[in-house]
Structures are given as C-alpha cells and as structure tokens.
Design a protein around this motif. Structure first.
Motif, PDB file in Angstrom:
ATOM      1  N   GLU B  24       0.842  -1.203   0.000  1.00 21.47           N
ATOM      2  CA  GLU B  24       0.000   0.000   0.000  1.00 21.47           C
ATOM      3  C   GLU B  24       0.878   1.254   0.000  1.00 21.47           C
ATOM      4  OE1 GLU B  24      -3.372   0.485   0.039  1.00 21.47           O
ATOM      5  OE2 GLU B  24      -3.931  -1.626  -0.011  1.00 21.47           O
ATOM      6  N   LEU B  25       1.964   1.220   0.780  1.00 20.99           N
ATOM      7  CA  LEU B  25       2.876   2.369   0.816  1.00 20.99           C
ATOM      8  C   LEU B  25       3.595   2.533  -0.519  1.00 20.99           C
ATOM      9  CD1 LEU B  25       4.575   2.064   4.343  1.00 20.99           C
ATOM     10  CD2 LEU B  25       2.474   3.247   3.714  1.00 20.99           C
ATOM     11  N   GLU B  26       4.015   1.422  -1.112  1.00 22.16           N
ATOM     12  CA  GLU B  26       4.689   1.487  -2.405  1.00 22.16           C
ATOM     13  C   GLU B  26       3.786   2.119  -3.460  1.00 22.16           C
ATOM     14  OE1 GLU B  26       5.672  -2.699  -2.850  1.00 22.16           O
ATOM     15  OE2 GLU B  26       7.787  -2.250  -2.561  1.00 22.16           O
ATOM     16  N   GLU B  27       2.504   1.822  -3.371  1.00 18.66           N
ATOM     17  CA  GLU B  27       1.560   2.339  -4.361  1.00 18.66           C
ATOM     18  C   GLU B  27       1.302   3.831  -4.186  1.00 18.66           C
ATOM     19  OE1 GLU B  27      -1.772  -0.370  -4.165  1.00 18.66           O
ATOM     20  OE2 GLU B  27      -0.723  -1.841  -5.408  1.00 18.66           O
ATOM     21  N   LEU B  28       1.747   4.388  -3.071  1.00 20.95           N
ATOM     22  CA  LEU B  28       1.614   5.831  -2.860  1.00 20.95           C
ATOM     23  C   LEU B  28       2.804   6.596  -3.438  1.00 20.95           C
ATOM     24  CD1 LEU B  28       0.213   5.929   0.788  1.00 20.95           C
ATOM     25  CD2 LEU B  28      -1.027   6.393  -1.326  1.00 20.95           C
ATOM     26  N   GLN B  29       3.831   5.869  -3.870  1.00 16.74           N
ATOM     27  CA  GLN B  29       4.985   6.525  -4.468  1.00 16.74           C
ATOM     28  C   GLN B  29       4.655   6.925  -5.895  1.00 16.74           C
ATOM     29  OE1 GLN B  29       9.007   5.071  -2.256  1.00 16.74           O
ATOM     30  NE2 GLN B  29       8.640   4.213  -4.251  1.00 16.74           N
TER      31      GLN B  29
END
Lengths: 132, 145
Positions: B24-29
């Motif tokens: 989920e955090l990676e997809e916010l990059q």
C-alpha cells in the motif's frame, strides 16, 4: 518500488480534509493518501488541536479522527465538534477492535469508522459516503 | 541489480517480515514522491526507537505498570502495522496479551523477541533501500507471489 502513483489527481478546489492523529507515521501516510487523491489536507496532533482549528473558523469536508490521543482523545473531540455544530464527515480511524470501544466512538458522532492501517480503498469508501 | 532488488523484496514478504500494508505504501509513491516508502520507514524507526526505550525503562521499574506498558505497546503496534512490519506487529500483539494477563515473565520474554525482530527488520530494510538507491525505482509495485 512503484514509480507511478495509481490514484494521482489534480488538486481539488473543493475537497479538504483534516488529519487528527498523534502518531507521526500515520500522519505522514494519511497525508500522502489524501494528497494522492487531490485532497488538500492539514494535520493536527490531538483532539484539542482539532477543536481549536475549528474554533479559528476553518472547516473541512472530511476529518480523519484517531481515537487514542493525548490531551484530548478522538471520542471527546468528536463529541465537541458535533456540539459546536460541525457537520463535516468525521471518520474514526483506529487500531481498536473491541466492539464496545468502537461503539462508544461511533456514538460520539462519527459518520464512518475504519480500522487502521488506513488504505487507499478504505479512504475511497469514506469519500464515496461524502459524495453520497 | 534490479533482479537482486526484486529477489530481496520478495524474500521480505516470503519470510513474513512484511505484509500487504508495505505494498500500500509502495503504491503511494510516484514521480513527485519517489522516496516515500523509505521516508516513512525511516520515520518509523526513528519514532519507534523512543517507544522501545520507554518500554525498556518501564520494564526496569518494579512492579510493572501493565497499563502503561500496554499503552506504549499499543502505539508501537500501530506504527508497526502502518508500515507492514508483520513479525514485529505479531510480537507486539503477544506482548499486549501478556500485559492484559499481568504476566511479567511473559512480557519480558516477548519484549526480548520483539527487539530481535525489530533489529532484524531494520537491518533488512536498510540493506533493501541501499540497494534500491543504487538501482533506481522498479517500474511497478508488484504483489508478492
């Protein structure tokens, strides 16, 4: 690691949000989630600051309210905001899972409750409720 | 090196150190925030070090204040969960169970194990981000196989 955000949008002129959370990691993540959807947002670190910012005249379309915070917790902050006449969407976001605790939070005046960690899909479901 | 990075990343999921929340955090990059995950993780380790110290100090005071210990661990677990630190989160849960049953020995054991998992995760993520910086971003965040 991802190079492209999947939910990027232009800054909205209308939708605004307030993040209320004492945890710096969560504030950073919630800020980024909202930013990615094009929602202008500010963050405060406890319920009292959430109440104070409204007393200063600011209002928001959406408030993401943590439950456990020092000085003033999310339950009390939600209660006070509702007593002030604040009708914004208030979504409780917490790691608490006991039904009794969540019920108390909801009864304080929440429009929605999501268990942490907050994800993009959970945030989108909250926003759909604002848009009807 | 990209392949090495991908293998390293996959192993973090396969070995249970990370869970879906990390993705989920990676997809916010994105291009405007290319280092978001590393920034959040760095903040996590900086912030949680203080909580670990608080817990350590609380465990040196007898008798244990289980409410206080549980409170600290609640915060620590919350942060750990937010970055997808799966094993650390599990140890936090166990510690809290021992707090609730006022089991001092259990708390001490669980805390020792938690610190081990925390240190291991830190080391692995530091190595991962170091390699990522050398390699450059992967094109897409991929779900673990």
């Amino acid at each position: 690691m991802a190079a492209q955000g999947r939910h990027g949008g232009k800054k909205s002129n209308k939708m605004t949000a307030l993040v209320v959370d004492d945890n710096t990691v969560n504030r950073m993540i919630h800020h980024r989630l909202l930013d990615n959807l094009g929602i202008e947002n500010v963050a405060v670190v406890n319920g009292k600051e959430a109440v104070d910012i409204h007393c200063s005249g600011k209002t928001f379309d959406l408030i993401l309210m943590d439950m456990d915070m020092p000085v003033m917790n999310g339950i009390e902050a939600t209660r006070q905001l509702r007593e002030m006449g604040i009708r914004s969407m208030i979504a409780g976001v917490s790691t608490r899972s006991m039904e009794r605790e969540i019920r108390e939070f909801i009864e304080a005046g929440l429009d929605d409750y999501q268990e942490k960690p907050l994800t993009m899909s959970k945030l989108i479901s909250i926003i759909h409720k604002i848009n009807g | 090196m990209r392949r090495q990075l991908a293998i390293m990343r996959q192993s973090l999921f396969d070995q249970g150190y990370l869970d879906e929340q990390f993705i989920e955090l990676e997809e916010l990059q994105d291009d405007a925030n290319p280092n978001f995950v590393e920034e959040v993780v760095t903040l996590y380790f900086r912030d949680s070090a203080r909580l670990i110290l608080n817990i350590q100090q609380a465990l040196e005071r007898k008798p244990f204040d289980f409410n206080k210990l549980d409170g600290y661990m609640h915060q620590f677990k919350g942060s750990s969960s937010s970055i997808g630190a799966n094993k650390v989160k599990a140890e936090s849960t166990l510690f809290r169970e021992y707090c609730r049953s006022a089991n001092a020995e259990g708390c001490l054991r669980a805390f020792q194990q938690l610190k081990k998992e925390y240190a291991t995760l830190r080391k692995k993520l530091e190595a991962y981000f170091q390699l990522a910086r050398q390699t450059g971003p992967l094109e897409t965040a991929s779900r673990p196989k």
